[in-house]
Design an enzyme around this catalytic site. Structure first.
Site, mmCIF file in Angstrom:
data_model
loop_
_atom_site.group_PDB
_atom_site.id
_atom_site.type_symbol
_atom_site.label_atom_id
_atom_site.label_comp_id
_atom_site.label_asym_id
_atom_site.label_seq_id
_atom_site.Cartn_x
_atom_site.Cartn_y
_atom_site.Cartn_z
ATOM 1 N N ASN A 22 0.856 -1.187 0.000
ATOM 2 C CA ASN A 22 0.000 0.000 0.000
ATOM 3 C C ASN A 22 0.898 1.245 0.000
ATOM 4 O OD1 ASN A 22 -2.202 1.952 1.771
ATOM 5 N ND2 ASN A 22 -2.795 0.914 -0.082
ATOM 6 N N HIS A 51 7.277 5.738 0.946
ATOM 7 C CA HIS A 51 8.006 4.533 0.528
ATOM 8 C C HIS A 51 8.904 4.827 -0.680
ATOM 9 C CE1 HIS A 51 4.382 2.557 2.473
ATOM 10 N NE2 HIS A 51 5.375 1.933 3.073
ATOM 11 N N GLY A 110 12.022 3.974 7.249
ATOM 12 C CA GLY A 110 11.550 5.326 7.558
ATOM 13 C C GLY A 110 11.783 5.674 9.024
#
Ligand code: PAF
Length: 283
Positions: free
Chosen positions: A32, A37, A149
């Site tokens: 998703n 990303h 992240g």
């Protein structure tokens, strides 16, 4: 972009690249995918010749009452976008491929100094699941560089600890948090928010800035944390924690000019949001 669904296919392709002396960059995801990303993919590309991304919604990191079943799965759109972003290989394993002996019979991993605090306190077993799946992926992909992240600050700290302790020869890099125009940290879970919840969600980041500003200016941590929690609760958040820690997540010491991180986790309805802010007190 090539796609591998089995460890054998993955290893065959990576073996070929390694034989040609290529450096491998890796971005593990649960799919998703959003702009955050893709910034990880671009960062991996800067330190590697070939970039591998994985998409695997990892059952072992979800608690029994969490959103594993409804976690958004969009593999076709993700693959198309990864291809456009210049990803070289997508690893899309099944649960059986990742856990050949069954999820319940898996080898478990623990980082006792870091997994029981903050998110780990309210999500028992979550970081065991993260470490388990990431160590498997590292063993399967054997990357030179892996990018995560910084929004998942505790996850990154735990994975760095794991890599160091288990001597994985991998450069683990953190990437800055990607944000929406109003400051909300990008997350696949943001799409669960109703329009009303979405409107108040940026208050998490605003509160962390407010908190860090006050603590940096020398105000007492305990009282400021209490006020920060109240700000969020008054706006309708169910606060899990608001905390100020040293950058390595050890408890912060009042009056010491150390690098610190302000962290928060809070729910709007059923949606759990997290965010953090690194700062240095001007003491
Ligand atoms: O951060 C995530 O998306 C996941 O925790 C990770 C690192 C891909 C492991 O499943």
């Amino acid at each position: 972009m090539k796609t591998a669904r089995t460890v054998a296919e993955l290893r065959a392709q990576i073996g070929e690249w390694r034989g040609a002396g290529k450096r491998i960059g890796f971005v593990p995801t649960m799919g998703n995918l959003h702009a955050g990303h893709f910034s990880l993919i671009r960062q991996a590309r800067e330190s590697a010749d070939k970039v591998v991304a994985s998409i695997f919604v990892n059952p072992s990191q979800f608690g029994p009452n969490e959103d594993f079943d409804r976690y958004p799965r969009t593999p076709d759109a993700d693959a198309e976008r990864l291809d456009r972003e210049g990803c070289d290989l997508l690893f899309l394993p099944s649960v059986d491929e990742m856990y050949p002996l069954g999820v319940g019979s898996r080898v478990r991993m623990d980082v006792p100094s870091l997994t029981g605090i903050l998110c780990g306190a309210s999500r028992p077993g979550h970081f065991d699941g993260v470490c388990t799946v990431v160590s498997r992926l590292f063993n399967q992909v054997q990357p030179d560089v892996a990018v995560f992240g910084q929004k998942d600050y505790q996850q990154l700290a735990i994975l760095r600890h794991m890599v160091r302790d288990l001597a994985f020869p991998i450069d683990v890099q953190g990437a800055p948090t990607s944000r929406e125009a109003d400051g909300l940290a990008m997350s696949s879970r943001n799409q669960y928010l109703t329009p009303e919840q979405r409107a108040v969600a940026p208050l998490i980041q605003q509160t962390l800035h407010w908190l860090a500003g006050r603590v940096a200016a020398g105000e007492g941590i305990v009282a400021t944390l209490q006020a920060a929690r109240a700000r969020l609760a008054d706006a309708g958040f169910e606060v899990d924690y608001v905390a100020v820690r040293r950058a390595d997540l050890a408890p912060a010491t009042e009056g010491v000019p150390e690098e610190r991180v302000a962290l928060a986790a809070a729910k709007l309805g059923n949606t759990r949001l997290i965010d953090n802010l690194v700062f240095v007190p001007a003491l």
